[in-house]
Write an enzyme that holds these catalytic residues in place. Structure first.
Site, PDB file in Angstrom:
ATOM      1  CD  GLU A   1      15.414 -12.785 -10.938  1.00 20.25           C
ATOM      2  OE1 GLU A   1      14.956 -13.450  -9.868  1.00 20.25           O
ATOM      3  OE2 GLU A   1      15.082 -11.959 -11.282  1.00 20.25           O
TER       4      GLU A   1
ATOM      5  CG  ASN B   1       1.907   0.441   3.863  1.00 23.12           C
ATOM      6  OD1 ASN B   1       1.576  -0.829   3.619  1.00 23.12           O
ATOM      7  ND2 ASN B   1       3.209   0.708   4.217  1.00 23.12           N
ATOM      8  N   GLY B   2       0.327  -1.468   6.251  1.00 25.27           N
ATOM      9  CA  GLY B   2       0.565  -2.401   7.184  1.00 25.27           C
ATOM     10  C   GLY B   2      -0.483  -3.440   7.488  1.00 25.27           C
TER      11      GLY B   2
ATOM     12  CE  LYS C   1      11.928 -10.541 -12.604  1.00 26.27           C
ATOM     13  NZ  LYS C   1      12.604 -10.648 -11.518  1.00 26.27           N
TER      14      LYS C   1
ATOM     15  CG  HIS D   1      17.320 -37.027 -10.324  1.00 31.07           C
ATOM     16  ND1 HIS D   1      17.760 -38.261  -9.740  1.00 31.07           N
ATOM     17  CD2 HIS D   1      18.549 -36.258 -10.718  1.00 31.07           C
ATOM     18  CE1 HIS D   1      19.060 -38.302  -9.964  1.00 31.07           C
ATOM     19  NE2 HIS D   1      19.661 -37.350 -10.341  1.00 31.07           N
TER      20      HIS D   1
ATOM     21  CB  CYS E   1      -0.899  -0.025   1.251  1.00 27.32           C
ATOM     22  SG  CYS E   1      -1.851  -1.222   1.418  1.00 27.32           S
TER      23      CYS E   1
ATOM     24  CD1 TRP F   1      -0.908  -5.893  -3.648  1.00 29.66           C
ATOM     25  CD2 TRP F   1      -0.658  -6.652  -1.520  1.00 29.66           C
ATOM     26  NE1 TRP F   1      -0.350  -7.301  -3.511  1.00 29.66           N
ATOM     27  CE2 TRP F   1      -0.049  -7.770  -2.599  1.00 29.66           C
ATOM     28  CE3 TRP F   1      -0.408  -6.906  -0.236  1.00 29.66           C
ATOM     29  CZ2 TRP F   1       0.110  -8.959  -2.165  1.00 29.66           C
ATOM     30  CZ3 TRP F   1       0.049  -8.212   0.253  1.00 29.66           C
ATOM     31  CH2 TRP F   1       0.226  -9.101  -0.607  1.00 29.66           C
TER      32      TRP F   1
ATOM     33  CE  LYS G   1      10.486  -2.542  -7.302  1.00 27.70           C
ATOM     34  NZ  LYS G   1      11.164  -3.515  -8.303  1.00 27.70           N
TER      35      LYS G   1
ATOM     36  NE  ARG H   1       4.722   1.760  -0.378  1.00 28.55           N
ATOM     37  CZ  ARG H   1       5.490   1.339   0.230  1.00 28.55           C
ATOM     38  NH1 ARG H   1       6.764   1.562  -0.202  1.00 28.55           N
ATOM     39  NH2 ARG H   1       5.381   0.981   1.485  1.00 28.55           N
TER      40      ARG H   1
ATOM     41  CD  GLU I   1       8.410 -11.203 -10.799  1.00 32.09           C
ATOM     42  OE1 GLU I   1       8.037 -10.787  -9.753  1.00 32.09           O
ATOM     43  OE2 GLU I   1       9.645 -11.023 -11.023  1.00 32.09           O
TER      44      GLU I   1
END
Ligand code: AGP
Length: 608
Positions: free
Chosen positions: A481, A100-101, A485, A504, A2, A74, A603, A27, A488
């Site tokens: 990574e 925010n939190g 990428k 395996h 947020c 968010w 983010k 955010r 997401e």
């Protein structure tokens, strides 16, 4: 998560609120809202979805006033909807809050407030703050906020105003970021500096536990013990234009193309390759580096992947034992490294809740701590004993790219510093690696020049629904990574695997609809990678290889090859990641995805 903003001054609050929220939208973008106070009742506008929905609403139903607050959300508690959008109000539309939190004890607080007659309108944890402050309000907002926050457990950055006090808002933080911007007869609050930069460069970083009483002429700040404190304003030199897209279609593409500069900026002033001199003592004093028995790298997501690469450098260049931990898992494990072990928190934002928890845990155990962080003044840098900054500038795209590059650079420097301090890295090897590090920005640029070739490859695979990424040794984390990428931003299922694990299990997935991305630069393990490519080909699979410019063999085996310049094996991750970032970008763009703001993501993950 947020983003929050606040304004008090002589101009239209909404102008700044919306502009600030635009800069904080990375955010979270589940909903947005503003509350503005003018001569009459508070004007509240909220809309589900991205900020553009709120902007449309404000065009139809404008607000006017010189005191206000805003929020981009968010979602944590309660689905993304208008009624759950902030700001939230108390029963009598006196107290308005943007937060925010997470209020961890919101259930018990809510039960008590409901029993005493409060009526709730949302499913959020935040709404308890509005009612709790209302409960304590007796004409002085500051006192009411102080009393309400004393009952709260959890994390918060919040801005609050009362409809009965037209000239002030209260800002408070605990475990979530919040800054104040100092203007000319106006004051701002925001989750980070990018929101206020076009208006002012003078900011105050509030400390954990601070409560600020903010009027247009300044702020009175009280610390967690309730005493008045002076927080020195800082001047921010970031150019607001660096946060713009600079001609690229998306921030992510712009940020991928900034990676040569990222390395250049992060290494600037840190060494003299010809003299074999490193200058990292400010980030980690020699006496700590020389004696540390072990290094523990901790982070989340991309930052964790950077740590996984860093482990090879710590072990093989610095000769020190190294663990890498996912921050959110570390808190459930018994963590008892030998005294003096260095705990390195790797975080672009420096605000990731799990990484901060790991850092604080290490501090409690009396271990030396270091933050590898991109954001100056972020919580991690204030919590850790030492800091090594990655100088990437603001990263706006939710998918981290240049921050990864900055983290690799910082961790590489750190490993060299530890190796040199311990005498495990020879002078000649150190000089050779530093010379190669100096060449790196040019090599990165060459890799970036391959953008068109990567786009071509993306065109041939963007309709597929599953991808497998394979790598070994230093390039195994690069496989992880690359897969992260892709998943997401394009919502394609992608897995990164150590290539040796192919037989395996994952080899069962291979068919001609599973592009297999094999990261195979020339290295001590390239023959083994070529065998893995053969195994995939033998089963009718399609291989996209990342190989270096002189490597003919990989080219004859793979279906498609993405070339990067040749470098020292230990530096290959800096280059092999580039075509993978570009591949993810182009695939997502071709699929019409929202590259910079992928669904469900934010983010900065400031909740556990
Ligand atoms: C990467 O693309 C993601 N956005 C995410 O994994 C990110 O790296 C993670 O949330 C950690 O963030 P931090 O570096 O700010 O701590």
């Amino acid at each position: 998560m947020c983003g929050i903003v606040g304004y008090v001054g002589e101009n239209e609050a909404a102008d700044f609120l919306v502009e600030g929220l635009r800069r904080l939208e990375y955010r979270g973008y589940d909903s947005a809202g503003v509350a503005v106070l003018n001569g009459g009742p508070v004007e509240l506008r909220r809309a589900a979805g991205k900020l553009s929905a709120l902007e449309n609403l404000l065009r139809k139903e404008p607000v006017s006033g010189t005191l206000g607050l805003g929020h981009t959300r968010w979602a944590t508690h309660g689905r993304p909807s208008e009624e759950n959008a902030h700001p939230h109000a108390c029963c009598h539309n006196n107290i308005f809050v943007a937060h925010n939190g997470i209020i961890e004890n919101y259930g018990e607080l809510k039960d008590a407030l409901v029993k005493s007659g409060h009526r709730f309108k949302s499913q959020t944890d935040t709404e308890v703050l509005a009612h709790a402050i209302e409960d304590h309000y007796q004409g002085d907002l500051l006192e009411a906020v102080k009393k309400a926050l004393a009952t709260v457990r959890g994390s918060y950055a919040l801005v609050v105003f009362s409809a009965r006090e037209r000239k002030r808002f209260i800002a408070a933080r605990r475990d979530s970021p919040l800054i104040l911007g100092i203007g000319d007869n106006e004051m701002y609050a925001a989750s980070d500096v990018s929101a206020v930069l076009p208006r002012t460069r003078r900011v105050i970083y509030l400390e954990d536990g601070d409560i600020a009483d903010v009027g247009k002429e300044g702020a009175r700040i009280f610390d967690s013990a309730g005493g008045r404190v002076a927080r020195t304003p800082k001047r921010i030199e970031w150019d607001a234009r660096t946060a713009e897209k600079g001609g690229h279609k998306h921030f992510m593409l712009k940020e991928i193309h900034e990676q040569a500069a990222t390395v250049r900026n992060t290494i600037r002033g840190k060494f003299d390759a010809e003299a074999g001199l490193l200058n990292l003592e400010e980030s980690l004093p020699l006496e700590v580096a020389r004696t540390l028995p072990k290094v523990c790298l901790v982070g989340c997501g991309t930052s964790y992947h950077a740590g996984l690469v860093g482990r090879y450098w710590m072990e093989e260049l610095a000769g020190v034992s190294c663990d890498v931990e996912i921050a959110s898992e570390m808190r459930y494990r018994r963590f008892d490294p030998a005294p003096g072990s260095l705990v390195v928190a790797v975080s672009q934002s420096g605000e990731t809740a799990d990484t901060l928890a790991a850092l604080r845990n290490a501090k409690r155990k009396g271990l030396p701590t270091l933050a590898v962080c991109n954001v100056v003044g972020a919580t991690a840098t204030r919590d850790a004993a030492y800091t090594l900054h990655t100088r990437c500038g603001p990263e706006i795209g939710v998918a981290s790219t240049k921050a990864f590059m900055g983290q690799l650079t910082a961790l590489f420097l750190l490993a060299l510093h530890v190796g040199r301090s311990r005498g495990t890295l020879s002078e000649d090897r150190l000089k050779a690696l530093l010379r190669e590090l100096n060449r790196l920005p040019d090599l990165i640029q060459t890799a970036l020049d391959g953008n068109a070739a990567v786009e071509e490859v993306a065109r041939s695979v963007y309709r597929e629904n599953n991808f497998l990424y394979l790598g070994r040794h230093l390039n195994y984390p690069v496989a992880l990574e690359g897969a992260l990428k892709l998943k997401e931003i394009s919502y394609i299922h992608a897995e990164g695997y150590p290539a040796g694990e192919l037989k395996h299990g994952p080899i069962a997935l291979v068919d001609n609809h599973l592009p297999v991305v094999a990261i195979a630069p020339r290295s001590s393990v390239s023959e083994k990678m070529i065998s893995n490519i053969e195994e995939v080909k033998a089963r009718g699979g399609r291989v996209i290889a990342v190989a270096d410019e002189y490597d003919g063999e990989v080219g004859t085996k793979a279906d498609l090859v993405l070339r990067v310049p040749r470098t020292d094996e230990f530096l290959t991750p800096f280059l092999t990641i580039i075509p993978l970032q570009l591949l993810a970008y182009h695939v997502a763009a071709l699929r019409g995805c929202d590259v910079d703001q992928p669904r469900n993501l934010a983010k900065s993950v400031t909740v556990e």
